[in-house]
Write a protein that holds these residues in place. Structure first.
Motif, PDB file in Angstrom:
ATOM      1  N   ILE A  18      39.281  15.394  34.003  1.00  0.00           N
ATOM      2  CA  ILE A  18      38.785  15.386  32.630  1.00  0.00           C
ATOM      3  C   ILE A  18      38.565  13.955  32.150  1.00  0.00           C
ATOM      4  O   ILE A  18      37.536  13.634  31.553  1.00  0.00           O
ATOM      5  N   LEU A  19      39.524  13.082  32.450  1.00  0.00           N
ATOM      6  CA  LEU A  19      39.418  11.696  31.992  1.00  0.00           C
ATOM      7  C   LEU A  19      38.165  11.024  32.538  1.00  0.00           C
ATOM      8  O   LEU A  19      37.427  10.377  31.781  1.00  0.00           O
ATOM      9  N   SER A  20      37.903  11.199  33.827  1.00  0.00           N
ATOM     10  CA  SER A  20      36.762  10.472  34.384  1.00  0.00           C
ATOM     11  C   SER A  20      35.454  11.123  33.955  1.00  0.00           C
ATOM     12  O   SER A  20      34.448  10.438  33.748  1.00  0.00           O
ATOM     13  N   ALA A  21      35.468  12.444  33.779  1.00  0.00           N
ATOM     14  CA  ALA A  21      34.270  13.100  33.263  1.00  0.00           C
ATOM     15  C   ALA A  21      33.998  12.667  31.828  1.00  0.00           C
ATOM     16  O   ALA A  21      32.854  12.415  31.442  1.00  0.00           O
ATOM     17  N   ALA A  22      35.065  12.552  31.041  1.00  0.00           N
ATOM     18  CA  ALA A  22      34.908  12.137  29.646  1.00  0.00           C
ATOM     19  C   ALA A  22      34.410  10.705  29.568  1.00  0.00           C
ATOM     20  O   ALA A  22      33.544  10.376  28.753  1.00  0.00           O
ATOM     21  N   ARG A  23      34.943   9.845  30.429  1.00  0.00           N
ATOM     22  CA  ARG A  23      34.492   8.451  30.441  1.00  0.00           C
ATOM     23  C   ARG A  23      32.985   8.410  30.672  1.00  0.00           C
ATOM     24  O   ARG A  23      32.248   7.721  29.958  1.00  0.00           O
ATOM     25  N   ALA A  24      32.521   9.157  31.666  1.00  0.00           N
ATOM     26  CA  ALA A  24      31.092   9.160  31.983  1.00  0.00           C
ATOM     27  C   ALA A  24      30.271   9.735  30.828  1.00  0.00           C
ATOM     28  O   ALA A  24      29.246   9.178  30.441  1.00  0.00           O
ATOM     29  N   GLU A  25      30.736  10.835  30.270  1.00  0.00           N
ATOM     30  CA  GLU A  25      29.951  11.518  29.239  1.00  0.00           C
ATOM     31  C   GLU A  25      29.926  10.726  27.934  1.00  0.00           C
ATOM     32  O   GLU A  25      28.867  10.574  27.315  1.00  0.00           O
ATOM     33  N   PHE A  26      31.075  10.208  27.536  1.00  0.00           N
ATOM     34  CA  PHE A  26      31.127   9.412  26.306  1.00  0.00           C
ATOM     35  C   PHE A  26      30.286   8.151  26.451  1.00  0.00           C
ATOM     36  O   PHE A  26      29.615   7.724  25.506  1.00  0.00           O
ATOM     37  N   ALA A  27      30.318   7.528  27.634  1.00  0.00           N
ATOM     38  CA  ALA A  27      29.530   6.316  27.846  1.00  0.00           C
ATOM     39  C   ALA A  27      28.048   6.645  27.788  1.00  0.00           C
ATOM     40  O   ALA A  27      27.244   5.869  27.272  1.00  0.00           O
ATOM     41  N   GLN A  28      27.691   7.820  28.309  1.00  0.00           N
ATOM     42  CA  GLN A  28      26.278   8.180  28.392  1.00  0.00           C
ATOM     43  C   GLN A  28      25.737   8.624  27.043  1.00  0.00           C
ATOM     44  O   GLN A  28      24.621   8.255  26.670  1.00  0.00           O
ATOM     45  N   CYS A  29      26.510   9.422  26.299  1.00  0.00           N
ATOM     46  CA  CYS A  29      25.986  10.054  25.085  1.00  0.00           C
ATOM     47  C   CYS A  29      26.606   9.546  23.794  1.00  0.00           C
ATOM     48  O   CYS A  29      26.047   9.778  22.722  1.00  0.00           O
ATOM     49  N   GLY A  30      27.747   8.902  23.868  1.00  0.00           N
ATOM     50  CA  GLY A  30      28.453   8.552  22.649  1.00  0.00           C
ATOM     51  C   GLY A  30      29.356   9.688  22.195  1.00  0.00           C
ATOM     52  O   GLY A  30      29.226  10.829  22.663  1.00  0.00           O
ATOM     53  N   PHE A  31      30.255   9.387  21.269  1.00  0.00           N
ATOM     54  CA  PHE A  31      31.242  10.380  20.850  1.00  0.00           C
ATOM     55  C   PHE A  31      30.581  11.590  20.191  1.00  0.00           C
ATOM     56  O   PHE A  31      30.838  12.726  20.553  1.00  0.00           O
ATOM     57  N   GLY A  32      29.712  11.335  19.239  1.00  0.00           N
ATOM     58  CA  GLY A  32      29.135  12.427  18.471  1.00  0.00           C
ATOM     59  C   GLY A  32      28.268  13.353  19.290  1.00  0.00           C
ATOM     60  O   GLY A  32      28.326  14.571  19.126  1.00  0.00           O
ATOM     61  N   ALA A  33      27.477  12.781  20.195  1.00  0.00           N
ATOM     62  CA  ALA A  33      26.530  13.594  20.945  1.00  0.00           C
ATOM     63  C   ALA A  33      27.151  14.233  22.176  1.00  0.00           C
ATOM     64  O   ALA A  33      26.583  15.170  22.731  1.00  0.00           O
ATOM     65  N   ALA A  34      28.295  13.737  22.617  1.00  0.00           N
ATOM     66  CA  ALA A  34      28.949  14.348  23.784  1.00  0.00           C
ATOM     67  C   ALA A  34      29.564  15.686  23.390  1.00  0.00           C
ATOM     68  O   ALA A  34      29.962  15.880  22.248  1.00  0.00           O
ATOM     69  N   SER A  35      29.608  16.604  24.322  1.00  0.00           N
ATOM     70  CA  SER A  35      30.155  17.932  24.043  1.00  0.00           C
ATOM     71  C   SER A  35      31.333  18.223  24.969  1.00  0.00           C
ATOM     72  O   SER A  35      31.280  17.925  26.162  1.00  0.00           O
ATOM     73  N   VAL A  36      32.376  18.776  24.391  1.00  0.00           N
ATOM     74  CA  VAL A  36      33.567  19.055  25.208  1.00  0.00           C
ATOM     75  C   VAL A  36      33.249  20.066  26.304  1.00  0.00           C
ATOM     76  O   VAL A  36      33.838  20.020  27.383  1.00  0.00           O
ATOM     77  N   ARG A  37      32.306  20.951  26.060  1.00  0.00           N
ATOM     78  CA  ARG A  37      31.963  21.925  27.099  1.00  0.00           C
ATOM     79  C   ARG A  37      31.284  21.230  28.279  1.00  0.00           C
ATOM     80  O   ARG A  37      31.526  21.553  29.438  1.00  0.00           O
ATOM     81  N   THR A  38      30.414  20.267  27.991  1.00  0.00           N
ATOM     82  CA  THR A  38      29.761  19.520  29.063  1.00  0.00           C
ATOM     83  C   THR A  38      30.787  18.718  29.855  1.00  0.00           C
ATOM     84  O   THR A  38      30.751  18.694  31.095  1.00  0.00           O
ATOM     85  N   ILE A  39      31.703  18.078  29.149  1.00  0.00           N
ATOM     86  CA  ILE A  39      32.753  17.313  29.825  1.00  0.00           C
ATOM     87  C   ILE A  39      33.564  18.235  30.722  1.00  0.00           C
ATOM     88  O   ILE A  39      33.841  17.924  31.880  1.00  0.00           O
ATOM     89  N   ALA A  40      33.931  19.397  30.177  1.00  0.00           N
ATOM     90  CA  ALA A  40      34.726  20.349  30.962  1.00  0.00           C
ATOM     91  C   ALA A  40      33.968  20.786  32.209  1.00  0.00           C
ATOM     92  O   ALA A  40      34.534  20.881  33.299  1.00  0.00           O
ATOM     93  N   GLN A  41      32.658  21.012  32.035  1.00  0.00           N
ATOM     94  CA  GLN A  41      31.847  21.439  33.174  1.00  0.00           C
ATOM     95  C   GLN A  41      31.818  20.361  34.260  1.00  0.00           C
ATOM     96  O   GLN A  41      31.966  20.650  35.441  1.00  0.00           O
TER      97      GLN A  41
END
Lengths: 200, 200
Positions: A18-41
């Motif tokens: 989860i941590l490394s997926a979140a790092r990638a997703e937050f870096a790519q989209c930012g906090f607001g545009a990132a989605s917890v479902r995408t991170i989980a996936q």
DNA sequence: GCCCCTGTTAAACACTCGTTTAGAACGGTT
DNA sequence: AACCGTTCTAAACGAGTGTTTAACAGGGGC
């Protein structure tokens, strides 16, 4: 991209994935545009696991950002601790440069954090910038010119990566190719020495 | 903040109100995190009006970004056109600096655009960077050193504003106070001249 | 045997998102 | 007078949001 799949396969702890997926997703989209479902996936889990391990989206983001800030600061602190007064500015500059080359994802993350929550960064920055500033003062004194130059150098180093999408057209070649990065690294070292001489 | 309320009161064209509200909101939150309902509220309209005038959220964003890019480029082109070869680097550097001081909102907008859609920027950058690059080559030739230095200067100038939330702790004073900005402006001019001499 | 705790799942919750739609008000033209 | 296009509103649509919940495995201790 690699940092979310390969490490996920190596260490299959759900929390780490989860941590490394979140790092990638937050870096790519930012906090607001990132989605917890995408991170989980990306982490091959369900969104509920994020709340189970971290308590929520915001808490996950805070964890990821604190980790990134810590990594950058450790790098700079190591460069300061590495040797004596001799050549310290160049060591600092190249440590920053190498950090950005190796961890471009974290740069995006921290840049976004600065844009999204400038206020929050301002509050926490004392803990991050304070020690670094004190160490710099030990070596250079607290002359205004030195501080001004340090700001310029940090900007020049990170600007290359921030403006990377536009630099291809300006430089006429891929800004991130190994040869280009090596040339840029030499330039940073020379520029730092030039500026250092100019204040003496 | 002011740029969304005051201009909205002055010109009460709905289209203009939406544009300036969108500029503020996109700069503050980014494309993904901004909401058309919030933008509409800032513009004192309904969200449907955004689709009526612009066709959708994405089209509104494109309009706002194209406008911001155009404004920055016009500023730099004016600095190039202002005089002869003499002192051109300093004019360019100070034009960039002044643009960032006066239009901090647009810097945030363009920075976010670079982070969010680096690919799209890369495609469109030829049209923006091309003319500027050609003009620079006319004045400086196409030596690698000059290009490298130009990148460093742009980074040093904009880095001051990007890292502004952190610089308060580093500089020991408000980075955006008039005195501080004036000092920084002098530093930029001196730095540019120093670097210009170093390549001759 | 049973019980408890940790890890995990799928479903549901209330809410916001961007966009579409039907219709009303208005001024100008014929 | 009736008609038109423009501008605007309020409501609705379906999809997606973060989070909560109830149920379910499975292993260790008693």
């Amino acid at each position: 991209m690699d940092s979310s799949t390969i490490p996920a396969a190596i260490s299959d702890g759900v929390r780490e994935r989860i941590l490394s997926a979140a790092r990638a997703e937050f870096a790519q989209c930012g906090f607001g545009a990132a989605s917890v479902r995408t991170i989980a996936q990306r982490a091959e889990t369900t969104a509920a696991m994020i709340n189970y391990y971290f308590g929520g989206k915001q808490a996950l983001y805070d964890t990821v950002v604190a980790d990134a800030q810590g990594r950058l600061f450790a790098r700079l602190a190591a460069a300061i601790a590495a040797g004596g007064r001799e050549g310290l500015p160049v060591r600092l500059a190249l440590a920053h440069f190498d950090f950005l080359v190796e961890e471009r994802e974290l740069q995006r993350l921290l840049l976004r954090q600065m844009l999204d929550q400038g206020g929050a960064v301002r509050e926490r920055s004392e803990a991050l910038v304070g020690p670094l500033t004190r160490l710099m003062h030990e070596h250079f004194g607290d002359r205004d010119a030195a501080r001004e130059l340090a700001v310029s150098m940090f900007g020049a180093i990170s600007g290359y990566f921030i403006y990377e999408p536009v630099l291809g057209a300006f430089l006429g070649q891929d800004p991130l190719s190994p040869e280009r990065l090596a040339a840029r690294r030499r330039h940073i070292a020379e520029l730092t020495m030039l500026l250092e001489r100019s204040t003496q």
